[in-house]
Design a protein around this motif. Structure first.
Motif, short mmCIF file in Angstrom:
data_model
loop_
_atom_site.label_atom_id
_atom_site.label_comp_id
_atom_site.label_asym_id
_atom_site.label_seq_id
_atom_site.Cartn_x
_atom_site.Cartn_y
_atom_site.Cartn_z
N ILE A 418 0.52 -1.05 0.13
CA ILE A 418 -0.10 0.30 0.09
C ILE A 418 0.70 1.29 0.54
N LEU A 419 1.87 1.47 0.96
CA LEU A 419 2.24 2.18 1.02
C LEU A 419 3.38 2.75 -0.01
N ALA A 420 3.94 1.61 -1.43
CA ALA A 420 4.84 1.38 -2.00
C ALA A 420 3.94 1.96 -3.22
N ASN A 421 2.37 1.85 -2.96
CA ASN A 421 1.69 2.07 -4.29
C ASN A 421 1.32 4.04 -4.22
N LEU A 422 0.79 4.40 -2.83
CA LEU A 422 0.83 5.84 -2.09
C LEU A 422 2.06 6.58 -2.64
N ILE A 423 3.63 6.10 -2.17
CA ILE A 423 4.73 6.96 -2.29
C ILE A 423 4.66 6.93 -4.19
N ALA A 424 4.27 5.86 -4.67
CA ALA A 424 4.90 6.06 -6.03
C ALA A 424 4.02 6.93 -6.63
N ASN A 425 2.51 7.04 -6.31
CA ASN A 425 1.47 8.06 -7.16
C ASN A 425 2.44 9.48 -6.26
N PHE A 469 -10.74 4.62 -6.81
CA PHE A 469 -10.73 3.56 -5.85
C PHE A 469 -10.85 2.40 -6.59
N GLY A 470 -12.19 2.66 -7.87
CA GLY A 470 -11.89 1.59 -8.98
C GLY A 470 -10.83 0.63 -10.15
N LEU A 471 -11.33 -0.33 -10.27
CA LEU A 471 -10.03 -0.65 -11.30
C LEU A 471 -9.90 -0.28 -12.49
N GLY A 487 -3.46 0.54 -9.42
CA GLY A 487 -2.78 0.46 -7.84
C GLY A 487 -3.76 1.49 -6.76
N LEU A 488 -4.71 1.75 -7.07
CA LEU A 488 -5.40 2.16 -5.93
C LEU A 488 -6.56 1.64 -6.03
N ALA A 489 -6.59 0.68 -6.65
CA ALA A 489 -8.06 -0.20 -6.29
C ALA A 489 -7.01 -1.57 -5.76
N ILE A 490 -5.97 -1.40 -5.49
CA ILE A 490 -5.02 -2.53 -4.86
C ILE A 490 -4.74 -1.99 -3.48
N VAL A 491 -4.32 -0.08 -2.95
CA VAL A 491 -4.85 -0.02 -1.55
C VAL A 491 -5.91 0.21 -1.19
N ARG A 492 -7.29 -0.05 -2.13
CA ARG A 492 -8.33 0.04 -1.35
C ARG A 492 -8.66 -1.72 -1.06
N LYS A 493 -8.78 -2.58 -1.45
CA LYS A 493 -8.23 -3.55 -1.64
C LYS A 493 -8.23 -4.49 0.14
N SER A 494 -6.69 -3.84 -0.32
CA SER A 494 -5.87 -4.87 0.33
C SER A 494 -5.89 -3.87 2.01
N THR A 495 -6.34 -2.70 2.25
CA THR A 495 -6.43 -1.61 3.62
C THR A 495 -7.93 -3.07 3.89
N GLY A 499 -9.38 -5.05 7.27
CA GLY A 499 -10.16 -4.71 8.16
C GLY A 499 -10.08 -3.42 8.42
N GLY A 500 -9.57 -2.46 7.75
CA GLY A 500 -9.68 -1.36 8.35
C GLY A 500 -10.47 -0.39 6.17
N ARG A 501 -10.12 0.88 6.53
CA ARG A 501 -10.48 1.72 5.62
C ARG A 501 -9.48 3.01 5.00
N SER A 502 -10.04 3.23 3.34
CA SER A 502 -8.81 4.27 3.19
C SER A 502 -9.73 5.18 2.52
N GLY A 503 -9.38 6.44 2.05
CA GLY A 503 -9.41 7.76 1.46
C GLY A 503 -9.00 8.89 0.83
N VAL A 504 -9.18 9.52 0.51
CA VAL A 504 -8.70 10.83 0.07
C VAL A 504 -9.16 12.48 0.37
#
Length: 528
Positions: A418-425, A469-471, A487-495, A499-504
């Motif tokens: 998740i962090l790798a995707n967010l920092i890369a973006n 956050f969609g594919l 990338g962000l779809a992976i972030v959402r599904k991974s979170t 058992g967590g949540r994600s957003g922007v």
């Protein structure tokens, strides 16, 4: 003498002394003072009669020889009044008594005839007897009146309570009834007829459990037996017959009174609730069927996606390898346009490989086992930053990590992705010529930790905050900002898998703040 509990104050007797001579009044008053009662003085028959109009007396000491109205005339008038007809009279005289006078005094109702000089002890004893008799009679009267008043008050309270109870019974919108241990209604309120259509007489004609639906009669009889056996209060539901032949659901609350062999019943029409429950149950069953179908379809899609992503990569790598070999070994021999076509094949195959790799990674998220453990995000951040140091230097990026970062419950490899995707973006989506600035920090509150990745990039409009956050969701063309849109779809599904949540939070031109919220390990709730 003790006071009766129904009498609030001690009874004191009035003693009337009638004599025209003041010294005799003083002497008699002194003798009687020892009795500690109310001694009233009168110097004439007329004054004595006035006192008798306003007060009751235990005894009257009456002088026989007085000027004007003498004692006999006064006694005669006393006896003519109903209130004082039975008041004891003792004649007191200093003159010699003859048989005629004594007879006349007793004829007028006198109880005694005393001649002076008076012996104080004898006088007090005689007067004391009549005082005690009066006080006992008066106390009995007061006790009788108090008891009568108490009974009246109790009857009034009972009548008021009964009236209120009957009013509640009659006007209640709920079904109230009294039934015997034999199962027959003894009394029903009008609500029964309003709900079921049966009159009070019709409801009393047979045992109430006979009105129950055939499938509910045995259970209803069982409840009655429990009540008869001493069950305090019971609640049960059954279908009760209506006059039209259909049934309505009733919820029963019943309490037994064994001493009277009665059951007090409170019932309520719950038909609408039962119908609603049936509808909800049916909808839930249909929904479960649909959920199972969707889950099966999703499983098939994920399997298909994994298979496609995995199986396509082999021929793709072959195509990519041959194109690279062609460019490397025969590039100088190829015409310029052929070299351009070859380079396009190589670049397109690389892009397709990245897409398939991301798609394969996304598919694996649904199948891989995720087990959360306490994780120090600083270690994960340092690993990610260490793996992209060259890109950070090339872009002259400034990375700010607000340490210490709060610990959280996560799956370390998934959090790293998740962090790798967010920092890369954050490094990629900046205005041309602008050095990226990335800030990473955490906020802990109420058992959760929110991990933020903040950048100074191009920003995102509010209507796209969820869509991204969609594919395969892209806001820009691949030439300007390369990427697969996964990338962000992976972030959402991974979170979600953790058992967590994600957003922007973002505004165009003002950068973005991506966040993921996960549970905090116990004892790690300090804000940073």
């Amino acid at each position: 003498m003790p006071i009766h509990p129904l009498i609030r104050t001690e009874v004191r007797a009035n003693i009337l002394v009638v004599n025209d001579r003041p010294e005799q009044l003083v002497a008699l008053g002194t003798v009687l003072a020892v009795l500690e009662e109310n001694v009233v003085m009168a110097q004439s028959g007329e004054e004595a009669l006035r006192q008798l109009l306003h007060h009751e007396f235990a005894v009257v000491l009456l002088d026989v020889h007085m000027p004007g109205m003498d004692g006999f005339e006064t006694a005669s008038l006393i006896r003519q009044r109903k209130r004082s007809r039975s008041t004891p009279i003792i004649f007191v005289t200093a003159h010699g008594q003859g048989d005629a006078q004594v007879a006349r005094s007793y004829a007028l109702g006198a109880v005694d005839y005393i001649q002076t000089p008076i012996v104080p002890e004898i006088l007090r004893t005689k007067v004391g007897v009549f005082v005690e008799l009066y006080k006992k009679s008066e106390e009995l009267r007061l006790v009788t009146e108090a008891e009568h008043q108490r009974q009246l008050d109790e009857s009034k309270k009972k009548l008021e309570a009964e009236t209120k109870r009957n009013l509640f019974f009659v006007l209640s919108i709920d079904l109230l009834a009294v039934a015997g241990f034999d199962g027959y209604f003894k009394q029903t309120n009008p609500a029964w007829e309003k709900v079921l259509g049966f009159t009070d007489e019709e409801l009393k004609a047979k045992a109430f459990y006979e009105f129950a639906h055939p499938e509910d009669q045995a259970a209803t009889q069982e409840q009655l037996e429990k009540l008869k056996a001493g069950t305090a209060i019971t609640y049960f539901e059954n279908r009760f017959c209506c006059k039209g032949g259909h049934y309505r659901w009733l919820g029963w609350t019943a309490a037994p009174f064994a001493a009277d062999q009665l059951v007090y019943i409170f019932a309520r029409d719950i038909t609408e609730r039962k119908v609603a429950e049936d509808k909800i149950r049916t909808l839930n069953q249909k929904l479960q069927v649909h959920v199972n179908e969707v889950m099966a379809i999703n499983q098939e899609l994920e399997t298909f996606s994994y298979s496609i992503s995995h199986d396509l990569r082999a021929p793709l790598r072959s195509m990519q390898g041959f194109a690279q070999m062609l460019a490397a070994e025969y590039g100088p021999l190829l015409p310029e346009q052929a070299r351009e076509f070859t380079n396009r094949i190589v670049e397109s195959s690389r892009r397709m490989d990245r897409l398939l790799r991301d798609l394969l990674e996304y598919s694996r998220l649904s199948q891989s086992e995720i087990k959360n453990q306490p994780v120090n995000p600083e270690v994960i951040v340092d690993e990610v930053l260490g793996s992209i140091q060259s890109e950070i230097r090339d872009k002259h990026a400034e990375i700010e990590v607000n340490r210490p970062l709060a610990s959280l419950l996560a799956h370390a490899p998934t959090l790293k992705q998740i962090l790798a995707n967010l920092i890369a973006n954050a490094l990629k989506f900046v205005e041309p010529g602008k050095a990226p600035h990335i800030r990473i920090y955490t906020e802990a509150d109420n058992g959760t930790v929110r991990l933020w990745v903040e950048d100074n990039g191009i920003g995102i409009s509010s209507d796209q905050h969820e869509k991204i956050f969609g594919l395969f969701q892209r806001l820009h063309d691949a030439e300007t900002y390369p990427g697969t849109g996964i990338g962000l779809a992976i972030v959402r599904k991974s979170t979600q898998r953790m058992g967590g949540r994600s957003g922007v939070e973002s505004t165009p031109g003002q950068g973005s703040r991506f966040w993921l919220e996960l549970s905090s390990p116990e004892g790690s709730l300090t804000k940073t």
